[in-house]
Design an enzyme around this catalytic site. Structure first.
Site, PDB file in Angstrom:
ATOM      1  N   ASP A  83     -42.583   6.280  81.544  1.00  0.00           N
ATOM      2  CA  ASP A  83     -42.295   4.591  81.963  1.00  0.00           C
ATOM      3  C   ASP A  83     -42.807   3.867  81.642  1.00  0.00           C
ATOM      4  O   ASP A  83     -44.036   3.770  81.960  1.00  0.00           O
ATOM      5  CB  ASP A  83     -41.479   4.439  82.777  1.00  0.00           C
ATOM      6  N   ASN A  88     -47.692   4.501  87.965  1.00  0.00           N
ATOM      7  CA  ASN A  88     -47.831   5.315  89.205  1.00  0.00           C
ATOM      8  C   ASN A  88     -46.897   6.315  88.654  1.00  0.00           C
ATOM      9  O   ASN A  88     -45.674   6.485  88.231  1.00  0.00           O
ATOM     10  CB  ASN A  88     -47.369   4.723  90.105  1.00  0.00           C
ATOM     11  N   TYR A 126     -38.985  -0.572  92.415  1.00  0.00           N
ATOM     12  CA  TYR A 126     -38.424  -1.341  91.824  1.00  0.00           C
ATOM     13  C   TYR A 126     -37.316  -2.653  91.821  1.00  0.00           C
ATOM     14  O   TYR A 126     -36.833  -2.274  92.774  1.00  0.00           O
ATOM     15  CB  TYR A 126     -37.916  -0.002  90.823  1.00  0.00           C
ATOM     16  N   ASP A 266     -40.719  -2.147  76.944  1.00  0.00           N
ATOM     17  CA  ASP A 266     -40.226  -0.847  77.897  1.00  0.00           C
ATOM     18  C   ASP A 266     -39.719   0.434  78.087  1.00  0.00           C
ATOM     19  O   ASP A 266     -38.365  -0.025  78.052  1.00  0.00           O
ATOM     20  CB  ASP A 266     -40.090  -1.703  79.110  1.00  0.00           C
TER      21      ASP A 266
END
Length: 361
Positions: A83, A88, A126, A266
């Site tokens: 991603d 993270n 998210y 993205d």
């Protein structure tokens, strides 16, 4: 869903590491099959967009492409989204009390002789899910790269249905340290610091074949995946892979991003998101109706696609057209995207803070 890794070396090329990806059932399709999609979309509107891109920008439904990494010694395998919209690395753990962890692989620290605990906590929100947990260090294998002291998250809670129905276990963030929760060092930054990659870049190719061909590559640009030359675009911020877009046009008329706007590329979001006015304009020009959104879902018939125009994204003075076959989803088949892969091979160049795009071969 599975992945394999391939390590190649020739006399003329440096080490090339590929993590092969397979396209699994999307979260959208899983929710649809369980009768939860309508309620999910009401709770997570797909057209919301903040005034400007910031670290708080919510993510959308994850894409369909996943690969496998391992954590610990001996290795424990996890399927993750690679991603570029987050920073993270985390995986479910045996400490997790949420339903989402009951049907996914869980990391067990007791089974790893290289595990190092910390007292730090982790919390990530998210747009379509969240997790909380703890941070620790261990060896992480990505393809043939062994990152021997990588900080990562072990989930303790994954509330709601988002991650329960997700076909992946966790997320591997490839964005910049500035947006990493709890100040955790992203895995690619650690690879660079430890000299584990020969070039500070990675690239992504998504195949139209759902079973094979898709790949994320570290260290080397592979020209066999694209035609023509790479078009380089400077980053506008070291947060997400953020760029300045000039405009969005259809048939030569600007319909969104007039005068320029900020955008991100993205790999963790399969849909087009943007300001409501711009998205509505795109819908109007492409004939979408009933509140549906381009690159999301639409009731346009498949037979009408040949008459629909390209959506042209102009970035750094370069036009990148997207045909109807890439922005229409057939709602008659569980909102499944019509068969297509990524239109462009994309290089994420950390060394020069730029991105390279080229038409796929």
């Amino acid at each position: 869903v599975y992945s394999l890794f391939v390590i190649e070396r020739s006399l003329s090329l440096p080490l090339l590491i590929r993590v092969c990806l397979k396209k699994g059932k999307s979260l959208r399709q899983s929710l649809k099959e369980h009768g939860l999609l309508e309620d999910f979309l009401k709770k997570h509107p797909l057209t919301t967009w903040p005034p400007s891109i910031s670290p708080a920008w919510p993510k959308r439904l994850p894409v369909d492409y996943y690969g496998t990494i391992s954590i610990g010694t001996p290795a424990q395998d996890f399927t993750v989204v690679f991603d570029t919209g987050s920073s993270n690395l985390w995986a479910p753990s045996v400490y997790c009390s949420s339903a989402a962890c009951t049907n996914h692989n869980k990391f067990n620290p007791s089974d790893s002789i290289t595990y190092e605990a910390t007292s730090q906590s982790l919390s990530i929100q998210y747009g379509t899910g969240s997790m909380t947990g703890i941070l620790a260090y261990d060896t992480v294998q990505v393809g043939g790269i062994a990152d021997t002291k990588q900080i990562f998250g072990l989930s303790e809670t994954e509330p709601g249905s988002t991650f329960y129905y997700a076909p992946f276990d966790g997320i591997l963030g490839l964005a910049f340290p500035s947006i990493a929760s709890s100040g955790a060092t992203p895995i690619f930054d650690n690879m660079i610091k430890e000299g584990l990659v020969s070039q500070d870049l990675f690239s992504v190719y998504l195949s139209s074949d759902e079973q094979s061909g898709s790949v994320v590559m570290f260290s080397v640009i592979d020209s066999s995946y694209y035609s023509g030359s790479l078009k380089w675009i400077p980053l506008s911020a070291e947060t997400y892979w953020e760029i300045t877009m000039d405009s969005i046009t259809i048939d030569g008329e600007t319909i969104a991003c007039s005068g320029g706007c900020q955008a991100i590329i993205d790999t963790g979001t399969s849909l087009l998101a943007g300001p409501s006015t711009g998205i509505s304009n795109i819908d109007s020009y492409t004939g979408a109706s009933n509140g549906t959104r381009c690159l999301l879902h639409t009731d346009i018939s498949c037979s009408a696609m040949s008459s629909l125009p390209n959506i042209v994204f102009t970035i750094n003075g370069i036009e990148f057209p997207v045909p109807a076959s890439a922005y229409i989803i057939d709602v008659s088949v569980l909102l499944r995207k019509l068969p297509q892969g990524l239109l462009y091979y994309v290089v994420f160049d950390r060394a020069n803070n730029q991105m390279g795009l080229a038409s796929v071969a």
